[in-house]
Design an enzyme around this catalytic site. Structure first.
Site, mmCIF file in Angstrom:
data_model
loop_
_atom_site.group_PDB
_atom_site.id
_atom_site.type_symbol
_atom_site.label_atom_id
_atom_site.label_comp_id
_atom_site.label_asym_id
_atom_site.label_seq_id
_atom_site.Cartn_x
_atom_site.Cartn_y
_atom_site.Cartn_z
ATOM 1 N N SER A 1 0.864 -1.181 0.000
ATOM 2 C CA SER A 1 0.000 0.000 0.000
ATOM 3 C C SER A 1 0.900 1.230 0.000
ATOM 4 O O SER A 1 2.098 1.117 0.323
ATOM 5 C CB SER A 1 -0.850 -0.023 1.278
ATOM 6 O OG SER A 1 -1.479 1.208 1.496
ATOM 7 N N TYR B 1 -2.030 -0.949 10.509
ATOM 8 C CA TYR B 1 -2.123 -1.225 9.067
ATOM 9 C C TYR B 1 -0.818 -0.791 8.390
ATOM 10 O O TYR B 1 -0.253 -1.522 7.573
ATOM 11 C CB TYR B 1 -3.324 -0.469 8.480
ATOM 12 C CG TYR B 1 -3.577 -0.722 7.008
ATOM 13 C CD1 TYR B 1 -4.238 -1.865 6.567
ATOM 14 C CD2 TYR B 1 -3.157 0.204 6.046
ATOM 15 C CE1 TYR B 1 -4.464 -2.098 5.207
ATOM 16 C CE2 TYR B 1 -3.385 -0.021 4.687
ATOM 17 C CZ TYR B 1 -4.044 -1.168 4.277
ATOM 18 O OH TYR B 1 -4.262 -1.388 2.931
HETATM 19 N N1 NAD Z 1 -8.885 -0.375 -0.942
HETATM 20 C C1 NAD Z 1 -7.855 0.416 -0.751
HETATM 21 O O1 NAD Z 1 -8.000 1.651 -0.629
HETATM 22 C C2 NAD Z 1 -6.467 -0.150 -0.704
HETATM 23 C C3 NAD Z 1 -5.361 0.723 -0.778
HETATM 24 C C4 NAD Z 1 -4.073 0.209 -0.745
HETATM 25 C C5 NAD Z 1 -3.882 -1.157 -0.628
HETATM 26 N N2 NAD Z 1 -4.967 -1.980 -0.539
HETATM 27 C C6 NAD Z 1 -4.725 -3.407 -0.376
HETATM 28 O O2 NAD Z 1 -5.214 -4.081 -1.518
HETATM 29 C C7 NAD Z 1 -5.650 -5.405 -1.140
HETATM 30 C C8 NAD Z 1 -7.058 -5.633 -1.626
HETATM 31 O O3 NAD Z 1 -7.876 -4.598 -1.126
HETATM 32 P P1 NAD Z 1 -9.404 -4.404 -1.577
HETATM 33 O O4 NAD Z 1 -9.679 -2.965 -1.477
HETATM 34 O O5 NAD Z 1 -9.668 -5.137 -2.832
HETATM 35 O O6 NAD Z 1 -10.113 -5.130 -0.346
HETATM 36 P P2 NAD Z 1 -11.514 -5.886 -0.238
HETATM 37 O O7 NAD Z 1 -11.885 -5.823 1.205
HETATM 38 O O8 NAD Z 1 -12.486 -5.354 -1.243
HETATM 39 O O9 NAD Z 1 -11.142 -7.380 -0.637
HETATM 40 C C9 NAD Z 1 -10.274 -8.125 0.174
HETATM 41 C C10 NAD Z 1 -10.572 -9.608 0.013
HETATM 42 O O10 NAD Z 1 -9.718 -10.307 0.921
HETATM 43 C C11 NAD Z 1 -10.486 -11.303 1.593
HETATM 44 N N3 NAD Z 1 -9.882 -11.614 2.899
HETATM 45 C C12 NAD Z 1 -9.821 -10.823 3.996
HETATM 46 N N4 NAD Z 1 -9.243 -11.477 5.015
HETATM 47 C C13 NAD Z 1 -8.921 -12.719 4.553
HETATM 48 C C14 NAD Z 1 -8.329 -13.856 5.141
HETATM 49 N N5 NAD Z 1 -7.952 -13.872 6.430
HETATM 50 N N6 NAD Z 1 -8.146 -14.963 4.373
HETATM 51 C C15 NAD Z 1 -8.544 -14.980 3.065
HETATM 52 N N7 NAD Z 1 -9.133 -13.921 2.465
HETATM 53 C C16 NAD Z 1 -9.332 -12.810 3.198
HETATM 54 C C17 NAD Z 1 -11.863 -10.655 1.739
HETATM 55 O O11 NAD Z 1 -12.885 -11.608 1.998
HETATM 56 C C18 NAD Z 1 -12.013 -9.969 0.392
HETATM 57 O O12 NAD Z 1 -12.582 -10.844 -0.566
HETATM 58 C C19 NAD Z 1 -5.485 -5.474 0.382
HETATM 59 O O13 NAD Z 1 -4.277 -6.090 0.708
HETATM 60 C C20 NAD Z 1 -5.456 -4.013 0.797
HETATM 61 O O14 NAD Z 1 -4.776 -3.816 2.017
HETATM 62 C C21 NAD Z 1 -6.233 -1.522 -0.592
#
Ligand code: NAD
Length: 276
Positions: free
Chosen positions: A144, A157
């Site tokens: 991130s 985080y």
């Molecule tokens: N959304 C943002 O603003 C953002 C910004 C920077 C980085 N990220 C990173 O990108 C990645 C994806 O984010 P997103 O926005 O698509 O999130 P999201 O919440 O839409 O999707 C995350 C997925 O991970 C699954 N998950 C969560 N915990 C789990 C576990 N213990 N075991 C298996 N699966 C699990 C959830 O069920 C979900 O399907 C993450 O690592 C997040 O930290 C997101």
């Protein structure tokens, strides 16, 4: 160049958000099959159904990546029943609340570090040996912008994502030094419009990223063996800016004037029940 056509792709957290999009894009780009690991049964079934309706080969597995014994057991099943993985996308991640560090519980700290940091290493340990044996493969680690910046009200985080950035880059250097043929891409996006960070304050310099655009960038980065995906452009400037600016100036200009340090104030996250 890493070829997606004909490959076996595994995405953790692939049932929703950018994970779901990246999986679908890999299949549309000719991947032979997609393995999805996710903890959310409903979303896992829904995504599998939708992709199978398009005649793609999808192998869904209900896995909590924070549980090492589940990771080892299901990875064994994947290797026996599906085969070796060519492209691993370590994507699953969570965020807990918008609160100061003093208000965290031990359990919350352990959970965030287990899902966002340790899981990526445990999952990779299961599939990297196969890639090294074949002399090819690609590992994508979703960190991130919070893995390069410090930000109040998301300290744990940030800790978890800094860990990913440091580990991912170190492993990349090792794999290059040993001429393993295995590539590593580290992804550092700012806020993405998936609902995970619903309510955060963004601005024109750090806009809310469109999930489809970010997912497509990651897929292109795999194909081009790119070392990083840093988005939006401002994120690319972070290491240089932090390097030349005194900390107090950085706090003032980036933290206060550009609003980064106040960005978590309106955070609501996923609507309850909509995601895990
Ligand atoms: N959304 C943002 O603003 C953002 C910004 C920077 C980085 N990220 C990173 O990108 C990645 C994806 O984010 P997103 O926005 O698509 O999130 P999201 O919440 O839409 O999707 C995350 C997925 O991970 C699954 N998950 C969560 N915990 C789990 C576990 N213990 N075991 C298996 N699966 C699990 C959830 O069920 C979900 O399907 C993450 O690592 C997040 O930290 C997101």
């Amino acid at each position: 160049m890493t070829k997606i056509k004909g490959s076996t792709v595994l995405i953790t957290g692939g049932a929703a958000g950018i994970g779901r999009l990246m999986g679908s894009m890999c299949l549309h780009d000719g991947a032979k099959q997609l393995i999805i690991w996710d903890i959310n049964k409903e979303k896992l079934e829904e995504t599998t159904r939708e992709l199978r309706a398009l005649h793609f080969i999808v192998h869904p597995w209900l896995v909590d990546v924070a549980d090492v014994s589940q990771v080892v057991e299901i990875a064994g099943k994947v290797k026996n029943e599906v085969g070796e993985v060519d492209i691993l996308i370590n994507n699953a991640g969570i965020i807990t609340g918008n609160k100061d560090f003093k208000d965290f519980t031990h359990a919350e700290v352990d959970k965030i570090m287990a899902v966002n940091s340790n899981a990526l290493m445990h999952v990779t340990l299961e599939f990297l040996p196969g890639m090294i044996r074949k002399g090819s493969g690609h590992i994508v680690n979703i960190s991130s912008a919070a893995g390069m910046l410090s930000n109040p009200m998301m300290s744990v985080y940030c800790a978890s994502k800094w860990a990913v950035s440091g580990w991912s880059e170190s492993m990349r250097i090792e794999l290059e030094a040993s001429r393993s043929g295995v590539h590593v891409t580290t992804v550092n996006p700012s806020y993405i419009d998936t609902g995970m960070f619903a309510g955060v304050k963004v601005n024109p310099v750090m806009p809310l990223l469109k999930p489809e655009i970010l997912a497509a960038r990651v897929v292109r980065a795999i194909q081009g063996n790119r070392l990083f995906v840093r988005s939006p452009f401002m994120v690319k400037l972070v290491p240089f800016t932090k390097g030349i600016m005194p900390v107090r100036w950085f706090d003032l200009i980036v933290g206060r004037w550009l609003g980064v340090y106040g960005s978590m104030k309106g955070f609501r996250g996923h609507e309850k029940g909509k995601n895990s």
